[in-house]
Enzyme design. Structure first.
Site, PDB file in Angstrom:
ATOM      1  N   HIS A 118      55.064  83.077  38.867  1.00 20.45           N
ATOM      2  CA  HIS A 118      54.040  83.262  39.908  1.00 20.45           C
ATOM      3  C   HIS A 118      54.644  83.745  41.222  1.00 20.45           C
ATOM      4  CE1 HIS A 118      55.039  78.980  41.097  1.00 20.45           C
ATOM      5  NE2 HIS A 118      54.866  79.499  42.297  1.00 20.45           N
ATOM      6  N   ASP A 148      55.565  79.986  33.107  1.00 21.00           N
ATOM      7  CA  ASP A 148      55.816  80.288  34.523  1.00 21.00           C
ATOM      8  C   ASP A 148      57.301  80.525  34.806  1.00 21.00           C
ATOM      9  OD1 ASP A 148      55.111  80.847  37.117  1.00 21.00           O
ATOM     10  OD2 ASP A 148      55.045  78.758  37.763  1.00 21.00           O
ATOM     11  N   SER A 222      59.215  77.070  45.095  1.00 20.28           N
ATOM     12  CA  SER A 222      58.969  77.533  43.730  1.00 20.28           C
ATOM     13  C   SER A 222      60.112  78.398  43.226  1.00 20.28           C
ATOM     14  CB  SER A 222      57.669  78.332  43.672  1.00 20.28           C
ATOM     15  OG  SER A 222      56.557  77.504  43.879  1.00 20.28           O
ATOM     16  N   LEU A 274      52.185  79.012  13.100  1.00 13.51           N
ATOM     17  CA  LEU A 274      52.153  78.327  11.811  1.00 13.51           C
ATOM     18  C   LEU A 274      50.777  78.400  11.170  1.00 13.51           C
ATOM     19  CD1 LEU A 274      53.703  76.593   9.770  1.00 13.51           C
ATOM     20  CD2 LEU A 274      53.027  74.563  11.082  1.00 13.51           C
TER      21      LEU A 274
END
Length: 344
Positions: A118, A148, A222, A274
């Site tokens: 982000h 992310d 971040s 799967l």
């Protein structure tokens, strides 16, 4: 006169007796033949890592800081995107450039950097500020929105410091952690806290497995590192609870290792499939199926022509192992499947 002399004599006698009493009491409490106990040694950190010095946050910071970078992402913002007036096409104010600031970690001497997806989302230009305050352009090698995580690459003239990767599977709730980042553009700020919990979910998506910490994390942190006391990268700070204090989340490094390996090779993440829809085992299901415990993932649906269908799996089967690893619940099964390359 005699009364004054008598009073003086009595006061002197009282003083002498008090002094003798204090000396006797001191000798009783601290006799010469008593050997003083040596000071207790400092607690030795006996965890999974070998810390630099117990609780020496400054040394952790000094070692890790050179591998921390400031990430500046520039993107074009349309005029009405931020509530501006509508301008005619071609007006000079129609297109604006918005700059977002985050943090990143150098993990390879050849210039690979980890940050959050982000942070660089929709960026037309990404620049990196290094420890010496020099700035270089960065190439976005790849990004994975589901976890992310983004992988960048730079070319630097000088030798780059690298942040060693830890093992997030060995984390213990309560151990001390250190965060470094650029909150609100206050570059290279360091905060400390503890691991509050592991295996957390925030948005309730498939691949969430967050580390919860009370280390102060803010806008600009971040993509920055969460470190153990050995100075190893154990997580990437990514989410904060804006409505609470002391609740932040980091992506565990073991999950990141899987992601960056694929981004480096394929520039994208390819996940296995799967063909089952699993669910957790409740107490009612455990008792109804006469299971010993609640571990495992209950198969509730099977996709036609999928690998699960071809392998003979059926609804109400319980998957307790995948690839030799124990399955505790549906989340661990999803992660194991995602980490398995198609056809693997």
């Amino acid at each position: 006169m005699k009364q004054i002399l008598k009073l003086t004599f009595v006061m002197t006698l009282i003083a002498v007796i008090s002094t003798i009493t204090l000396i006797s009491l001191f000798k009783m409490l601290y006799p010469k033949n008593v050997v003083q106990r040596p000071a207790l040694p400092a607690l030795n950190f006996s965890g999974a890592y070998s810390p630099i010095i117990q609780n020496d946050i400054s040394v952790v910071y000094e070692r890790a800081n050179p591998a921390v970078v400031r990430v500046t992402a520039t993107r074009v913002v349309q005029g009405n995107e931020e509530g501006d007036l509508d301008f005619p096409e071609g007006h000079p104010d129609v297109d604006k450039r918005s700059r977002g600031v985050g943090t990143g970690c150098i993990v390879d001497k050849s210039g690979y950097i980890i940050t959050n997806q982000h942070v660089i989302d929709s960026a037309e230009q990404v620049r990196i500020r290094l420890i010496d305050n020099s700035e270089v352009p960065a190439e976005v090698i790849g990004a994975d929105k589901a976890t992310d995580i983004a992988l960048l690459k730079i070319s630097a003239k000088n030798t780059l410091s690298v942040m060693p990767l830890g093992d997030s599977s060995r984390l213990r709730v309560g151990e001390t952690v250190v965060a470094i980042g650029n909150p609100y553009s206050y570059d290279r700020s360091v905060t400390t806290g503890i691991i509050s919990a592991t295996g957390r979910k925030v948005f309730n998506t498939l691949y969430e497995d967050y580390i919860q910490t009370d280390a102060a994390i803010n806008v600009g942190n971040s993509g920055g590192p969460l470190l153990n006391l050995a100075g190893e990268l154990i997580g990437i700070n990514t989410v904060i609870r804006a409505d609470a204090n002391g609740i932040s989340f980091a992506i565990p490094i073991n999950q990141i290792k899987q992601i960056i390996a694929q981004l480096k090779t394929y520039r994208r993440v390819v996940r296995g499939f799967l063909g089952v829809q699993p669910d957790n085992i409740s107490n009612e299901i455990r008792d109804g199926l006469k299971l010993d415990n609640n571990n495992g993932a209950l198969v509730t649906h099977i996709t036609n022509d999928s690998a699960a269908a071809k392998a003979g799996l059926q609804v109400y089967d319980v998957i307790i192992k995948f690839g030799g690893k124990p399955v505790f619940n549906k989340d661990t099964l999803y992660r194991y499947i995602a980490e398995t390359a198609p056809g693997g």
